[in-house]
Design a protein around this motif. Structure first.
Motif, PDB file in Angstrom:
ATOM      1  N   LEU A   1      -5.435 -79.002 -26.211  1.00 27.19           N
ATOM      2  CA  LEU A   1      -5.241 -78.070 -25.559  1.00 27.19           C
ATOM      3  C   LEU A   1      -3.828 -77.615 -25.666  1.00 27.19           C
ATOM      4  O   LEU A   1      -3.378 -76.151 -24.924  1.00 27.19           O
TER       5      LEU A   1
ATOM      6  N   ASP B   1      -2.068 -77.557 -27.706  1.00 33.01           N
ATOM      7  CA  ASP B   1      -1.306 -76.529 -28.928  1.00 33.01           C
ATOM      8  C   ASP B   1      -2.435 -75.440 -29.027  1.00 33.01           C
ATOM      9  O   ASP B   1      -1.525 -74.280 -28.902  1.00 33.01           O
ATOM     10  N   ALA B   2      -3.232 -75.867 -28.377  1.00 32.25           N
ATOM     11  CA  ALA B   2      -4.383 -74.213 -28.499  1.00 32.25           C
ATOM     12  C   ALA B   2      -3.009 -73.342 -27.590  1.00 32.25           C
ATOM     13  O   ALA B   2      -2.600 -71.765 -27.504  1.00 32.25           O
ATOM     14  N   ALA B   3      -2.298 -72.990 -27.031  1.00 33.88           N
ATOM     15  CA  ALA B   3      -1.818 -72.880 -25.372  1.00 33.88           C
ATOM     16  C   ALA B   3      -0.728 -72.535 -25.839  1.00 33.88           C
ATOM     17  O   ALA B   3      -0.103 -71.057 -25.444  1.00 33.88           O
ATOM     18  N   ASP B   4      -0.200 -72.607 -27.121  1.00 38.25           N
ATOM     19  CA  ASP B   4       1.004 -73.034 -27.285  1.00 38.25           C
ATOM     20  C   ASP B   4       1.141 -71.668 -28.149  1.00 38.25           C
ATOM     21  O   ASP B   4       1.776 -70.775 -28.463  1.00 38.25           O
ATOM     22  N   ILE B   5      -0.055 -71.860 -29.640  1.00 34.30           N
ATOM     23  CA  ILE B   5      -0.581 -70.366 -29.691  1.00 34.30           C
ATOM     24  C   ILE B   5      -1.296 -69.538 -29.439  1.00 34.30           C
ATOM     25  O   ILE B   5      -0.029 -67.840 -29.910  1.00 34.30           O
TER      26      ILE B   5
END
Lengths: 377, 306
Positions: free
Chosen positions: B200, B202-206
């Motif tokens: 989650l 990682d997804a937020a980073d992207i």
């Protein structure tokens, strides 16, 4: 939309090297699959490009832009995670539109773009649901919609189908491949499933232990594996292997193994010594032997009728523990315990030297592409 | 005819089997049921009955007084004051120990090697006996001898008689309450933080939520919803039960400003031996706790579990 480049990218954790001098250029609009056994560094390579891991060395380009030092958000890449990584506290619509709302776009634009992305994936009616109210397949679509809504430079997929059941995986595979072609968007796709890699990708990158073993179209990798690893990784059932020795005898190149002595094509460029002979299951055919074929005789061990085709496992005569699998058309009657003689065309042979590297059996412009087709006797 | 007989026989034996299974089932639950009745339900029933009497501890005679204890209680200045003090105490301790617990959990979570050490240090107060620790705090904050007073004096901030000052006494007690609860809340939050999938973030980073605050507000905090709810409820109930520190340090002083519900209840029941009114207060206390628990079970629980 733009191409992607890895230039000599390495990743080290302490003393272990997870990705070793990875170099790859993905053309604009191309679909490239990174495939390999678990722990081969394929996911790490993808995460380095996404900006989720830092490269220890090397350079990353998105289009012409050097993104090596940029944070993930500024690389303009979208990613589908294996777990989908949907935010459980947001609805499908909020998940899809999250990046857009962070960019500060106005509500109307976001709603419009979310709706269009969702419609494209046929999940327009599910937008108000939360992830826990969606099935695995629907979640996967939301994750893909979250990518396309951003109109990124490229898509990154990290094993997006491995959480789906076999049937759904088949459909999802086709859908993702089709979507990628329609949008024409550059895609890097990590998978451990050779079928996905072979069926979806324009080019396949086969990795092992942090290194690239071979890059090529699926057919190049299948028909011209550069080494034993590539040869055995791709194809199911796996390529049959026979350990033996090459000797040169009165102008002929011969392959001998215990109880076996086969004549190889004269064009074989192989010094005498230990080798491994490789034969794809479909290369073994019920054809009369001929000068440009090798014949193997044996006793049928086990038969698997798959309907359209039959897998025949047989013990090669004379060779003590060499068991081979042949894939023959389903109509042919075969029984366990019966003797069988199968032959394979010279063009279908693979030869690997003691180090595992492929040995050229033919001159350039080989007819290997005709493997599987009937060679007139 | 034979067929019908057979069916009859089959269903008869089926019924016998079902009865046997039911009997076995009851046999298995009975011990637990008896324990629950004897240890939990019966005492509550006894307290409920006592609250309707004028029973005095040790007295031989008593009589039913109906709801008189309750109406007295609602008109009792001391009871209302202790209820108010308890609410103030809860209102300081709950936000204080929840926010600090979360903060400490996030800071400790990001340590790698020293994580275990910090966890132990912050958890230590939970393992101590609050009665003994109250004595220590009493000394630390003593206006003439306490090291904290020497410190504030040396810093030119003057002297604070925390437990003698009517305006400070609840704050002082609340600080001890927070001190004791932070470690426990930290452990609960750590468990919650560990359960948040890395993907989650990682997804937020992207997606572009890569600042510390964005990550917290968009991922961590919403994902901690169920944990936070649980922590708030347990902390509220614990804070509501404040007794040890009051009994050891202030005994409700100064001027009744640190009278809290359980301490007043204790005084009425075990110093004045008025079991009837004390039982009525106990029931009131149980009702508050029950309301908090029900609020968790029915209102918020469903919205925060994903």
């Amino acid at each position: 939309m733009s191409g992607l480049s890895f230039n000599d990218v390495s990743k080290r954790f302490g003393t272990s090297t997870v990705v070793d001098r990875f170099t790859l250029d993905v053309a604009e609009g191309e679909f490239v699959a990174l495939v390999g056994p678990s722990g081969c560094g394929k996911t790490t390579s993808l995460r380095i490009l996404a900006g989720l891991e830092e490269a220890s060395a090397g350079q990353l380009l998105v289009g012409a832009r050097d993104v090596t030092e940029l944070p993930a958000r500024d690389r303009n890449l979208a990613m589908v995670f294996q777990s989908y990584a949907l935010y459980p506290h947001m609805t499908a619509a909020q998940n899809i539109g999250f990046a857009l709302s962070l960019q500060g776009l106005d509500k109307v634009t976001i709603t419009d773009r979310v709706q269009r992305a969702a419609d494209r994936l046929a999940i327009g009616h599910l937008l108000e649901r939360r992830p826990k109210e969606l099935s695995g397949g629907q979640r996967q679509r939301v994750a893909v919609a979250r990518c396309i809504v951003r109109e990124p430079a490229a898509f990154l997929f990290d094993e997006p189908l491995s959480n789906l059941d076999a049937k759904l995986r088949g459909t999802a595979r086709v859908e993702i491949a089709r979507l990628q072609k329609t949008l024409g968007i550059t895609t890097l796709y990590v998978t451990h499933d050779q079928v996905e890699a072979m069926t979806m990708a324009d080019r396949v990158v086969l990795m092992d232990a942090g290194r690239i073993r071979q890059i090529g179209t699926p057919m190049q990798l299948y028909h011209h594996p550069v080494d034993l690893f590539v040869a055995t990784f791709l194809g199911s059932p796996a390529m049959n292997l026979l350990a033996g020795e090459v000797r040169h005898d009165r102008g002929e190149v011969r392959f001998s193994a215990p109880g076996l002595d086969l004549r190889l094509p004269e064009t074989t460029h192989c010094a005498p010594g230990p080798v491994t002979l490789g034969l794809r299951p479909e290369a073994l055919e019920r054809m009369p032997t001929a000068p440009d074929r090798i014949a193997l005789t044996g006793v049928v061990d086990h038969v698997e009728h798959l309907g359209a085709e039959t897998l025949v496992q047989f013990a090669v005569q004379g060779s003590r523990d060499a068991s081979m699998t042949a894939r023959i058309p389903g109509g042919w009657p075969v029984r366990a315990g019966a003797p069988v003689t199968l032959s394979a065309a010279h063009v279908a042979l693979h030869l690997f030297d003691a180090t595992g590297s492929a040995v050229a059996l033919h001159f350039a412009g080989s007819a290997r592409a005709s493997v599987g087709q009937r060679v007139p006797a | 005819m034979t067929v019908a007989l057979k069916i009859g026989r089959v269903s008869a034996s089926r019924n016998a089997q079902l009865r046997a299974e039911a009997a076995a089932g009851y046999a298995f639950v009975t011990p637990a049921l008896i324990l629950i009745m004897v240890l939990l339900i019966a005492p509550i029933v006894v307290v409920l009955l006592l609250s309707l009497t004028d029973y005095q501890l040790g007295a031989l005679e008593w009589s039913w007084v109906g709801l008189a204890n309750y109406s007295d209680m609602l008109g009792d200045r001391i009871f209302l004051r202790s209820l108010g003090n308890t609410f103030i105490y809860v209102a300081i301790v709950v936000p204080g120990s929840v926010v600090l617990g979360l903060l400490v959990a996030i800071l400790v979570q990001e340590r790698t090697k020293s994580k275990a050490i910090y966890q132990t240090i912050f958890f230590l107060p939970v393992t101590t006996t609050l009665i003994a620790m109250s004595v220590v705090w009493h000394f630390l904050l003593n206006p003439s001898l306490g090291p904290i007073t020497s410190l504030t004096r040396a810093l030119g901030l003057g002297e604070f008689d925390v437990f003698g000052d009517p305006d400070l006494v609840l704050v002082g007690l609340a600080v001890i309450g927070i001190w004791q609860l932070v470690g426990f809340n930290m452990i609960l939050f750590l468990a919650g933080l560990t359960a948040i999938p890395r993907d989650l973030y990682d997804a937020a980073d992207i997606d572009g939520a890569d600042g510390a605050w964005d990550r917290f507000a968009r991922v961590t905090w919403p994902m901690l919803g169920p944990t936070t709810l649980f922590v708030v409820v347990t902390t509220t109930i614990t804070a509501f039960r404040v007794f040890d520190t009051v009994a050891v340090i202030t005994r409700g002083n100064p001027q009744g400003r640190s009278d809290v519900l359980l301490y007043t209840l204790y005084k009425v029941g075990f110093q004045d031996f008025n079991m009837g009114p004390a039982s009525a207060m106990t029931i009131a206390f149980l009702v508050f706790v029950l309301v908090i628990a029900l609020a968790q079970a029915f209102l918020i629980d469903r919205r925060t579990h994903y």
